[in-house]
Design an enzyme around this catalytic site. Structure first.
Site, short mmCIF file in Angstrom:
data_model
loop_
_atom_site.label_atom_id
_atom_site.label_comp_id
_atom_site.label_asym_id
_atom_site.label_seq_id
_atom_site.Cartn_x
_atom_site.Cartn_y
_atom_site.Cartn_z
N GLY A 25 45.77 -6.96 -49.45
CA GLY A 25 46.33 -6.58 -48.22
C GLY A 25 46.65 -5.16 -48.07
O GLY A 25 47.64 -4.81 -47.28
N ASN A 74 44.81 -2.75 -46.81
CA ASN A 74 44.48 -2.25 -45.51
C ASN A 74 45.67 -2.89 -44.21
O ASN A 74 45.90 -2.15 -43.46
CB ASN A 74 43.17 -2.87 -45.08
CG ASN A 74 42.15 -1.83 -45.69
OD1 ASN A 74 42.22 -0.74 -45.19
ND2 ASN A 74 41.47 -2.28 -46.79
N ARG A 88 32.95 -28.06 -43.81
CA ARG A 88 33.04 -26.50 -43.43
C ARG A 88 33.19 -26.33 -42.20
O ARG A 88 33.91 -25.57 -41.36
CB ARG A 88 31.53 -25.81 -43.85
CG ARG A 88 31.87 -24.35 -43.85
CD ARG A 88 32.58 -23.84 -44.82
NE ARG A 88 32.58 -22.51 -44.52
CZ ARG A 88 33.22 -21.43 -45.54
NH1 ARG A 88 33.74 -22.14 -46.67
NH2 ARG A 88 33.61 -20.45 -45.25
N ASN A 122 35.82 -5.05 -38.41
CA ASN A 122 35.67 -5.38 -39.65
C ASN A 122 35.57 -3.90 -40.45
O ASN A 122 35.11 -3.01 -40.05
CB ASN A 122 34.49 -5.98 -40.31
CG ASN A 122 34.49 -6.43 -41.74
OD1 ASN A 122 35.31 -6.87 -42.33
ND2 ASN A 122 33.35 -6.20 -42.41
N HIS A 129 34.42 -2.13 -43.70
CA HIS A 129 33.48 -2.60 -45.02
C HIS A 129 33.59 -1.22 -45.81
O HIS A 129 33.56 -0.08 -45.41
CB HIS A 129 32.12 -2.80 -44.55
CG HIS A 129 31.16 -2.95 -45.56
ND1 HIS A 129 31.17 -4.21 -46.39
CD2 HIS A 129 30.26 -2.14 -46.31
CE1 HIS A 129 30.29 -4.22 -47.20
NE2 HIS A 129 29.83 -2.86 -47.34
N GLU A 183 26.73 -11.22 -35.12
CA GLU A 183 26.26 -12.58 -35.87
C GLU A 183 25.75 -12.01 -37.17
O GLU A 183 25.50 -13.09 -38.12
CB GLU A 183 25.25 -13.52 -34.87
CG GLU A 183 24.22 -12.79 -34.39
CD GLU A 183 24.44 -11.87 -33.16
OE1 GLU A 183 23.89 -10.97 -33.19
OE2 GLU A 183 25.50 -11.77 -32.42
N ASP A 199 27.61 -7.35 -41.66
CA ASP A 199 27.73 -5.60 -41.54
C ASP A 199 26.80 -5.02 -40.53
O ASP A 199 26.38 -3.91 -40.78
CB ASP A 199 27.90 -5.37 -43.02
CG ASP A 199 28.87 -5.93 -43.80
OD1 ASP A 199 29.75 -6.36 -43.53
OD2 ASP A 199 28.31 -6.10 -45.21
N ALA A 202 39.53 6.89 -47.18
CA ALA A 202 38.65 6.42 -45.94
C ALA A 202 39.35 5.14 -45.16
O ALA A 202 39.87 5.25 -44.08
CB ALA A 202 37.21 6.11 -46.28
C1 GAR Z 1 38.66 -3.64 -49.11
O1 GAR Z 1 38.10 -2.69 -49.77
C2 GAR Z 1 37.81 -3.86 -48.06
O2 GAR Z 1 36.92 -2.79 -47.41
C3 GAR Z 1 36.98 -4.84 -48.66
O3 GAR Z 1 37.94 -5.96 -49.43
C4 GAR Z 1 38.89 -4.92 -49.73
C5 GAR Z 1 40.19 -5.55 -49.40
O4 GAR Z 1 41.60 -5.00 -49.90
N1 GAR Z 1 36.04 -5.65 -47.71
C6 GAR Z 1 34.86 -6.08 -47.86
O5 GAR Z 1 34.32 -5.88 -48.79
C7 GAR Z 1 34.13 -7.03 -46.95
N2 GAR Z 1 32.97 -7.12 -46.96
P1 GAR Z 1 42.68 -5.02 -49.33
O6 GAR Z 1 42.95 -6.70 -49.38
O7 GAR Z 1 43.79 -4.42 -50.20
O8 GAR Z 1 42.96 -4.52 -48.16
#
Ligand code: GAR
Length: 219
Positions: A23, A25, A77, A119, A121, A159, A162, A191
């Site tokens: 978490g 981000n 699911r 999202n 990425h 859908e 990425d 970034a």
């Molecule tokens: C981040 O680097 C994010 O960009 C990536 O997971 C990490 C989560 O870190 N997401 C992906 O790869 C999605 N395809 P965080 O929990 O410390 O924010």
């Protein structure tokens, strides 16, 4: 498209953040709301698929309502997908932010939140993205290919995996001695933790338009 004028006095953008792990981000979003880097925004909820995610602790420490919806708790699911959408809807969000949420988003949710779900990425899309590219795997692949520049992308969710309209991207240089972990941290610091809050602030202030699968950032 989420219509927002950015006019003073308008209701804050209600944001739900979806997480699976550390978490960092989410923390960047929380800090940016606190220090005013993100304006007109309220984080109304955090949803995790993993009850042990440290992100849930961050939510708790900051007084943000949270819940865990794990696929393990449901027989099929389809039931999980239904419960996940119910959980998101319960917060009545204007914007859903996938911040390291490593679960496939149900098609019903993608449809319902079209141009209202973003999202982050950890690569410069269209490099190192799509099925199988998530978390550390992205950085392992970048180092294996020997690229000199990597980065991160914020995009709307459609859908595909990425494939949605790109909102912001930021490049980061690879260093000779990088390991996947070191590179991952640099991409986050230089970034991800910058462009994700920036994208939310732009949306909250009505500065992002989507047309023809592309975005325009208004001045
Ligand atoms: C981040 O680097 C994010 O960009 C990536 O997971 C990490 C989560 O870190 N997401 C992906 O790869 C999605 N395809 P965080 O929990 O410390 O924010």
């Amino acid at each position: 498209m989420l219509e927002r004028t950015g006019a003073a006095g308008q209701k804050p953008l209600r944001v739900v953040v979806m997480v699976s792990g550390g978490g960092t981000n989410l923390q960047a979003i929380i800090d940016s709301v606190k220090d005013g880097t993100i304006t007109n925004t309220k984080i109304v909820g955090v949803i995790s698929n993993n009850k042990n995610a440290y992100a849930l602790k961050r939510a708790e420490e900051n007084g943000i309502p949270s819940m865990c919806v794990s696929p393990k708790e449901f027989e099929t699911r389809d039931i999980f997908n239904e419960k996940l959408l119910e959980a998101v809807d319960s917060y009545e969000p204007d914007l859903v932010v996938l911040a390291g949420f490593l679960v496939v988003i149900p098609p019903e949710m993608i449809k319902k939140y079209e141009n209202r779900m973003i999202n982050i990425h950890p690569s410069l899309i269209p490099s190192f993205c799509g099925k199988g590219y998530y978390g550390l795997k992205v950085h392992e692949a970048a180092l294996a290919r020997g690229v000199k520049v990597v980065g991160a992308t914020v995009h709307f969710v459609d859908e595909g995996t990425d494939t949605g309209p790109i909102i912001l991207q930021k490049a980061v240089e690879v260093q000779q001695e990088d390991t996947p972990e070191v590179l991952q941290h640099r991409v986050m610091e230089q970034a991800e933790w910058k462009i994700l809050p920036r994208a939310i602030d732009l949306i909250a202030n009505g500065k992002v338009q989507v047309a023809d699968h592309k975005t325009t950032i208004l001045p």
